[in-house]
Structure formats: structure tokens, C-alpha cells
Write a protein that holds these residues in place. Structure first.
Motif, PDB file in Angstrom:
ATOM      1  N   GLY A 215       0.806  -1.105  -0.017  1.00  0.00           N
ATOM      2  CA  GLY A 215       0.095  -0.155   0.051  1.00  0.00           C
ATOM      3  C   GLY A 215       0.900   1.249  -0.072  1.00  0.00           C
ATOM      4  N   LYS A 216       2.468   1.234  -0.523  1.00  0.00           N
ATOM      5  CA  LYS A 216       3.076   2.344  -0.399  1.00  0.00           C
ATOM      6  C   LYS A 216       2.888   3.116  -1.878  1.00  0.00           C
ATOM      7  N   LYS A 281      -6.781  -5.715  -1.333  1.00  0.00           N
ATOM      8  CA  LYS A 281      -5.918  -4.461  -1.291  1.00  0.00           C
ATOM      9  C   LYS A 281      -5.633  -4.097   0.328  1.00  0.00           C
ATOM     10  N   PRO A 282      -4.583  -3.581   0.376  1.00  0.00           N
ATOM     11  CA  PRO A 282      -4.316  -3.018   1.781  1.00  0.00           C
ATOM     12  C   PRO A 282      -5.260  -1.885   2.159  1.00  0.00           C
ATOM     13  N   ALA A 283      -5.711  -1.583   3.473  1.00  0.00           N
ATOM     14  CA  ALA A 283      -6.782  -0.967   3.726  1.00  0.00           C
ATOM     15  C   ALA A 283      -6.718   0.539   3.157  1.00  0.00           C
ATOM     16  N   GLY A 284      -7.798   0.921   2.797  1.00  0.00           N
ATOM     17  CA  GLY A 284      -7.799   2.361   2.081  1.00  0.00           C
ATOM     18  C   GLY A 284      -7.565   2.485   0.849  1.00  0.00           C
ATOM     19  N   ALA A 286      -8.358   1.687  -3.106  1.00  0.00           N
ATOM     20  CA  ALA A 286      -9.445   1.293  -4.049  1.00  0.00           C
ATOM     21  C   ALA A 286      -9.102   0.516  -5.113  1.00  0.00           C
ATOM     22  N   HIS A 287      -7.758   1.026  -5.865  1.00  0.00           N
ATOM     23  CA  HIS A 287      -7.235   0.412  -6.997  1.00  0.00           C
ATOM     24  C   HIS A 287      -5.850   0.659  -7.057  1.00  0.00           C
ATOM     25  N   TYR A 288      -5.042  -0.214  -7.433  1.00  0.00           N
ATOM     26  CA  TYR A 288      -3.503  -0.201  -7.196  1.00  0.00           C
ATOM     27  C   TYR A 288      -3.079   1.113  -7.948  1.00  0.00           C
ATOM     28  N   GLU A 289      -3.685   1.350  -9.107  1.00  0.00           N
ATOM     29  CA  GLU A 289      -3.297   2.556  -9.708  1.00  0.00           C
ATOM     30  C   GLU A 289      -3.461   3.722  -8.835  1.00  0.00           C
ATOM     31  N   ASP A 290      -4.119   3.760  -8.112  1.00  0.00           N
ATOM     32  CA  ASP A 290      -4.263   5.095  -7.139  1.00  0.00           C
ATOM     33  C   ASP A 290      -2.960   5.347  -6.366  1.00  0.00           C
ATOM     34  N   LEU A 291      -2.244   4.364  -6.403  1.00  0.00           N
ATOM     35  CA  LEU A 291      -0.868   4.557  -5.580  1.00  0.00           C
ATOM     36  C   LEU A 291       0.318   5.149  -6.553  1.00  0.00           C
ATOM     37  N   ILE A 292       0.007   5.363  -7.667  1.00  0.00           N
ATOM     38  CA  ILE A 292       1.148   6.046  -8.705  1.00  0.00           C
ATOM     39  C   ILE A 292       1.267   7.288  -8.453  1.00  0.00           C
TER      40      ILE A 292
END
Length: 359
Positions: A215-216, A281-284, A286-292
């Protein structure tokens, strides 16, 4: 006929893939010589370490006297020189280690090989005639490509941009000079970006996989439109062995995966694979792409690399077995199945100390 291979940097990412391929697919003997700096990990060789044809020597290629001892003791038929400092960001922060290992270390290894080969010619002409020194380099020595259709060929002029690529270019020149001046039977290969199992987590693909799972943030340099040609590491290992055993002395072979992708495309493809393979996914999140996240670009960052691998296909019959899609899926699945390996790298326990993740 069985031969003895001396692999420098055999505990590293590409080197360990070569060692595993040699032990699994051939009857050759392998001497793995590695200094075990931060990126050297013997746990990457656990599957082959018990083979009677595998031997490990912990040594630094910069130690010229030790290199002479290794050559005298193991009497190699083929040297495959992969030991190198290879992380561009680290080279920008501290170039001295890159100068020492990549240039001075290559010089010391060349000299040990030259004296060994010279003595061999006097004592065993047949063995001397079959001796090979294979130097493994990078496409980064060529610098930036200008046009969208341009490709690096074996005759592309060198124009390195970073301390890392400059040090590798220097080592390439040394190898060719030892061939031209002393007649040492050398070969050079220049490869595109490798990826696959056992990749140190500071590099782009494993870093993005592991950060996403935690979730980083997924940090992307600049606009993420830098283009790289991606080569699955096991395909590369097979190519290197083919060059070392069948390549023409004094020749250079470019090795590429025929997979040009923008960095942002790679990251988004990884996110899509993780959505499929790890939907929880890790808490909080919604989508992995949001981490970019987009971060300040690297100094001197080359925009595009692309390899013309026609020569190795034409002359040696090598083509990659993996597409980017099949190779990337295998890579993600490997990291998901081998958490203990990468956790021990992240916490430093693989070498008895704590390390960061490189993020």
C-alpha cells in the motif's frame, strides 16, 4: 564436452540466472565468484547449491592477486564477467564504487585472465584455443536514441549519460583493447533492461510490486514516458550461454527482448496484474493505480533505449521465449509465491543487517 565456467557476480540477479541455467540444463561445472555486496544473495542459488558441479568463491574482482589464485586453482575454460555495480541512482549518489568495481575490477580480471591464458598456451594449446572471456554489458552505454524508429546496433557510437553507464562503457573499451592488443579471446554482449525472479527490490518492477502489496506509493520519474526494452532474465541467461559457447571471438552481440514499453505502461500493467491476482488490497486502497505518484526526474535520464537483436538471432539462432506479457505475469506470480525471499532482502537478514527497500 563438459567445460568449467567462471561466473563473476554469480550471486547477483543476472549472474544467478546464468548459474541456475548452467547447472539445470548442461553438464558444465560452475565456479561462482562473488564479493557478496548488498545485491549478492546466495539464497537465489538455493536450488542448485548442492550440485557437485557448483562451487562458490567469495572474492572481490578488484583483488588482482586473488584473481590469479582463482584462475590457477579452477582452470576455467570460459569466463563470464557479470560482476558490476549496476544501479543508476546509486551511481549518481556515489560514483566511486562504480569506478572501482566496473573499471578497476574489470582491469584486474582481464589481467588475471591474460596471464592465465598466456601460460595455458605454453602448457595446453588445445585448452588455450578454447578459452573465452565473455564480458556482459548494458545498452545504457549507447546513451539516448533520437528517433522513435531508431535502434541500438552493435556499431552504435557510445554516449553514456550516467556514472554507471560511463563506467560500463569504460569496461567495454578495456575488454576490446585487451583483445586487440594482447589477442585475448573476448566477446562482449550489451543487453536491454532485465526483469524476472530474484530481482533486487530496488529495481523498478520488483519495487512497484512490493510497494503496491504494502500500500505504498509507486514513484514514477518525470512523466513516466521513458521507453525501455524489457528482457526476461531467463531468456537473457540462455542467450549469454549461447554467446559464450558459440559466439565469434572479438564480436559484440546485442541482446534484447523486443518489448519496448514506457515506464508508466509497465507500472500500469503491473497494477492490472495485481488487481487480478491479489484483489484484496491494503486498507484504504480502492485501486492499485491510485498509488502511482510522479516524482522529480532523475538527472541525465535517457528517454529511450531499444535494441536491435537481429545479429544474435541471425548468427546464433537465439530469440526470446517470453513475451513481455508472459514474462511479467511469471514475475508477479514468483514474487507472490516467494515472500520469504524478498522479505529477507528487505529486512537485511539475508546478509545479517537491516536494509531499506530502495523506495
Amino acid at each position: 564436452m563438459s567445460k568449467t565456467f567462471l561466473i563473476t557476480g554469480g550471486a547477483g540477479f543476472i549472474g544467478s540466472a546464468v548459474v541456475r541455467e548452467l547447472i539445470r540444463s548442461t553438464q558444465h561445472t560452475v565456479i561462482n565468484l562473488d564479493a557478496l555486496t548488498y545485491a549478492g544473495n546466495l539464497e537465489s542459488l538455493a536450488d542448485v547449491a548442492d550440485s557437485e558441479r557448483y562451487h562458490f568463491v567469495q572474492a572481490d574482482i578488484c583483488d588482482g592477486e586473488k584473481m590469479k589464485v582463482v584462475f590457477a586453482e579452477f582452470q576455467p575454460d570460459i569466463v563470464m564477467h557479470l560482476a558490476a555495480e549496476s544501479h543508476v541512482d546509486r551511481s549518481i549518489d556515489g560514483p566511486a564504487d562504480f569506478i572501482e568495481t566496473n573499471i578497476v575490477g574489470t582491469y584486474q580480471l582481464l589481467e588475471a585472465a591474460r596471464h592465465y591464458w598466456k601460460d595455458l598456451k605454453a602448457s595446453d594449446a588445445e585448452k588455450a584455443a578454447g578459452f573465452r572471456f565473455h564480458h556482459i554489458s548494458t545498452d545504457e552505454v549507447y546513451g539516448d536514441l533520437e528517433g522513435p524508429e531508431d535502434l541500438f546496433t552493435e556499431t552504435t557510437a557510445y554516449a553514456p549519460s550516467s556514472p554507471y553507464s560511463a563506467s560500463k562503457a569504460s569496461s567495454d573499451h578495456l575488454v576490446r583493447a585487451w583483445q586487440r592488443t594482447y589477442g585475448l579471446p573476448t566477446l562482449v554482449t550489451n543487453c536491454s533492461n532485465n526483469y524476472g525472479p530474484f530481482h533486487f527490490p530496488e529495481k523498478l518492477i520488483p519495487l512497484m510490486i512490493l510497494n503496491a502489496l504494502a500500500g505504498k506509493s509507486l514513484p514514477v520519474y518525470g512523466d513516466g514516458k521513458q521507453v525501455r526494452d524489457w528482457l526476461y532474465v531467463e531468456d537473457h541467461a540462455r542467450a549469454l550461454i549461447k554467446v559464450a559457447t558459440e559466439g565469434e571471438i572479438a564480436e559484440t552481440y546485442n541482446i534484447g527482448g523486443h518489448n519496448e514499453k514506457q515506464n508508466i505502461e509497465v507500472v500500469k500493467t503491473l497494477c492490472a496484474l495485481l488487481e487480478e491476482l491479489v484483489p484484496e488490497k491494503p486498507a484504504g486502497i480502492a485501486h492499485y493505480e491510485d498509488l502511482i505518484s510522479y516524482v522529480t526526474d532523475r538527472p541525465g535520464h535517457d528517454v529511450r533505449y531499444a535494441i536491435d537483436a537481429a545479429k544474435i538471432e541471425r548468427e546464433l539462432g537465439w530469440v526470446p521465449q517470453e513475451t513481455f506479457e508472459t514474462g511479467l505475469r511469471k514475475t508477479v506470480e514468483w514474487y507472490l509465491a516467494n515472500e520469504s525471499w524478498w522479505q529477507r532482502v528487505q529486512d537485511g537478514s539475508y546478509r545479517g543487517e537491516r536494509l531499506g527497500t530502495g523506495s
